[in-house]
Design an enzyme around this catalytic site. Sequence first.
Site, short mmCIF file in Angstrom:
data_model
loop_
_atom_site.label_atom_id
_atom_site.label_comp_id
_atom_site.label_asym_id
_atom_site.label_seq_id
_atom_site.Cartn_x
_atom_site.Cartn_y
_atom_site.Cartn_z
N ASP B 254 -74.22 -25.38 46.49
CA ASP B 254 -73.18 -24.36 46.32
C ASP B 254 -73.84 -22.99 46.39
O ASP B 254 -74.84 -22.72 45.72
CB ASP B 254 -72.50 -24.56 44.97
CG ASP B 254 -71.24 -23.72 44.88
OD1 ASP B 254 -70.19 -24.22 45.31
OD2 ASP B 254 -71.33 -22.55 44.42
N GLU B 297 -67.51 -22.95 49.59
CA GLU B 297 -68.94 -22.70 49.83
C GLU B 297 -69.78 -23.88 49.35
O GLU B 297 -70.97 -23.75 49.14
CB GLU B 297 -69.36 -21.39 49.14
CG GLU B 297 -69.48 -21.44 47.63
CD GLU B 297 -68.14 -21.25 46.91
OE1 GLU B 297 -67.09 -21.39 47.55
OE2 GLU B 297 -68.17 -20.96 45.70
#
Lengths: 143, 637
Positions: B254, B297
């Site tokens: 992430d 993301e």
Amino acid sequence: MKKLFLLLALALSLFANQSKSAIQAQILEKIFLNIEMGKEIVLWSDNKTLIQEFEKTGHFKTTDDCREATILIVEEKKNLPKKICNKAVFVLDYDLLRKIPQSFGSMFWKKGRPNIVLIEPRAKKQRITISKELEMYNEEKIW
Amino acid sequence: MVKRRELFIFFLLFLLGLFFIYTYNEITKAKEAIFERIEKHEIAKISYVLENMQQQILLEASKHPSKDLLSFFQNKKNAKMYEDMLSMMLTSDVKYSYILYKDTKEKFRFLLDASKTDKANFNQKFDVSSSEYNLLYRTKKPQIIRGQYIENLYITYLHPIMQDGKVVALFTIDFTTDIKTIILESIKPLETLFTLLAVFIVIFMSMTLMQIFHYFITRKKIFTDPLTKTFNRNYLEEISPLLNLEHYSLAMLDLDKFKIINDTYGHKAGDYVLSQASEVFKDSIRDSDILVRYGGEEFLLLINNRSKTKSDIDICERLRKNILKEHFSYDTHEINVSVSIGLHKYPYLEKNLQEAIKIADKMLYVAKRSGRNRVICYDEKASREDFSSSADISFVKEAIDEDRVICHYQPIYDFKHTRIFKYEALVRIVTRDGKIVPPLAFLPQIKETNIHYKLTQRILLLVFETFKNNNKLVSINMNFSDLINPDIEETIVRNLRDDQHLASRVTFEILESDEIDDIELFKEKINLLHSLKAKVSIDDFGSGYSNFKTIIDIEANFLKIDGSLVKNIDVNAKDFKVVKSIIHFAAQSNMQTIAEFVHSKEVYEKLLLLDIDFMQGYYISEPKNYLVESDELFKIL
């Protein structure tokens, strides 16, 4: 001699692609390049196709007037000019050797194969010298 | 399914094509074999006749006075007789039949010619150019000359005439046959059919290939994320039934503080960073690894562990470092990004891929909470037992029902007065066998569920009960969703409204990193806490995307600086400057500051240089299940 053999072999292999006249002309040219008669060889023939083939290669002079010729190439006896009997004659049929006394050689097709016969006594009589290359085609007489 | 069907058709056509090529080849071979057999048969017949004739000729010639063939055939009567005999061989196929001999000068001459046309004279020379004539004399064996298209001669068969073991002459049979042409003409429709079939097969194969090509293009589109060009979740779903998790480690990635990039520079910049970061990811992994954009993301990385060249943790570290050293430039802005990674080394130990992802996600959460930009690896089987037992909602629910929720308290130190300023309440669950489970093991699973609210309620009650009858101060962690929950609000109001002594000692630490989408509601709830005389602290300040105006408007009492900024303050000059700025901002806004993650003497001493108000961390004291006293501080290390 080997060259001539090669030419004959070549003639056989090329026959599928070339006309009979073209092959005939090539063999004849090879023969005439190997004979000597003390003067320039000028060819006349009753076979016009053959003359055209000679003209293409340009090895020998050709003529339409038999009086200017030194060798007459005769396919049929009836076409032989009557008045000019003292010219050397090369015939395109074996039997014509017998029928035309001044003929000294013949190139003809026998059983589908090109054949050459040169009558040595007649050639000598006409002061034609045959090179060693053509010796194997010499014959003393006509059978 | 399309893929299998198309491949099957293509394979079928390919086999059919091979079959036709094989059949065509076999037909061509068969054709040649037929020609050969016909030729052999013809020659065998001719040979048989010639053999008989040879015996006859030699027998008759032996009766002749000279006994040689030349003299024998010179006799016209003899010649005529054998010419007639030989001419019996002439057919529509056999054109010439004759006898040759070789004279002393090695010239071939006619002894006899039975041909109806182009007949040669006796003893006439015959120029031969084929070597087979001489070969016959040497080998004394019949010879075959194939001479297609020469004056229609197809085959010349030479058969020796032997006398006293020597070749004295040879039969020559020239025959032409159009059988080859007839056969070729006969099979021409078959050949045309094969040609047409081959053309059709090639067309069908091309069409099938195009279909397959189209399928793969479509498949690529379906399984590829258009922005990052990595695989997407469709692909993960596609491969998960076939995936052998024993061959992979699983990592959740992430990008840290990605939302700030989107909010600061816009979504286009965010997309740009995402696509560039994914390129870095792709360059940092191997061909055998699988990178999937899991959402936003977040990426999922399946690290192939069959190749022992690099360990999974090495790959994760390489990936983290590569992202860290990459500077993304967008529209004159230089954007630096870091990545947090949660790694599960043994995903096959889980029930399925989804369960393994959950564990990796948990590790990612730990990585985030531990200050980001790090790899947290989950590979200890003992801890697996703890986590797996605490991994679900029912675990927390049971703990609440069975009263196994407890609080640990970590002191917040007032170094100016060398005393404990207050305590932060930290939730723990005691398992049935007495193990203490930390919040990271269960909080992510219950986030925004009803159980989470119940747990918060339970913590509030626990804390209120603990601090009701003393004079100590306490901080309780809350997030925005807790704050707006009516049950929690009711619990707070009920316990603090009539107990101002307790209310004034309670601080609610609101997580700055939580999404606070309704600012007005947030302010309203903070005002409620203020009205109860409770205090408000902004937790993890500097980790999220706080609107400074909101922070000032809510009139928070404390700012707790995010641990990720504090923990490296002794080695990172930038972090030092940021912390200094936050302290300055807090002072200007009438807020006191708390530094968390004070884990070492160096960090502690560095903080002394700044005008920080309070400190908290393992260097000072770890959380305890009781309220530690001042004399117990600074003893852990």
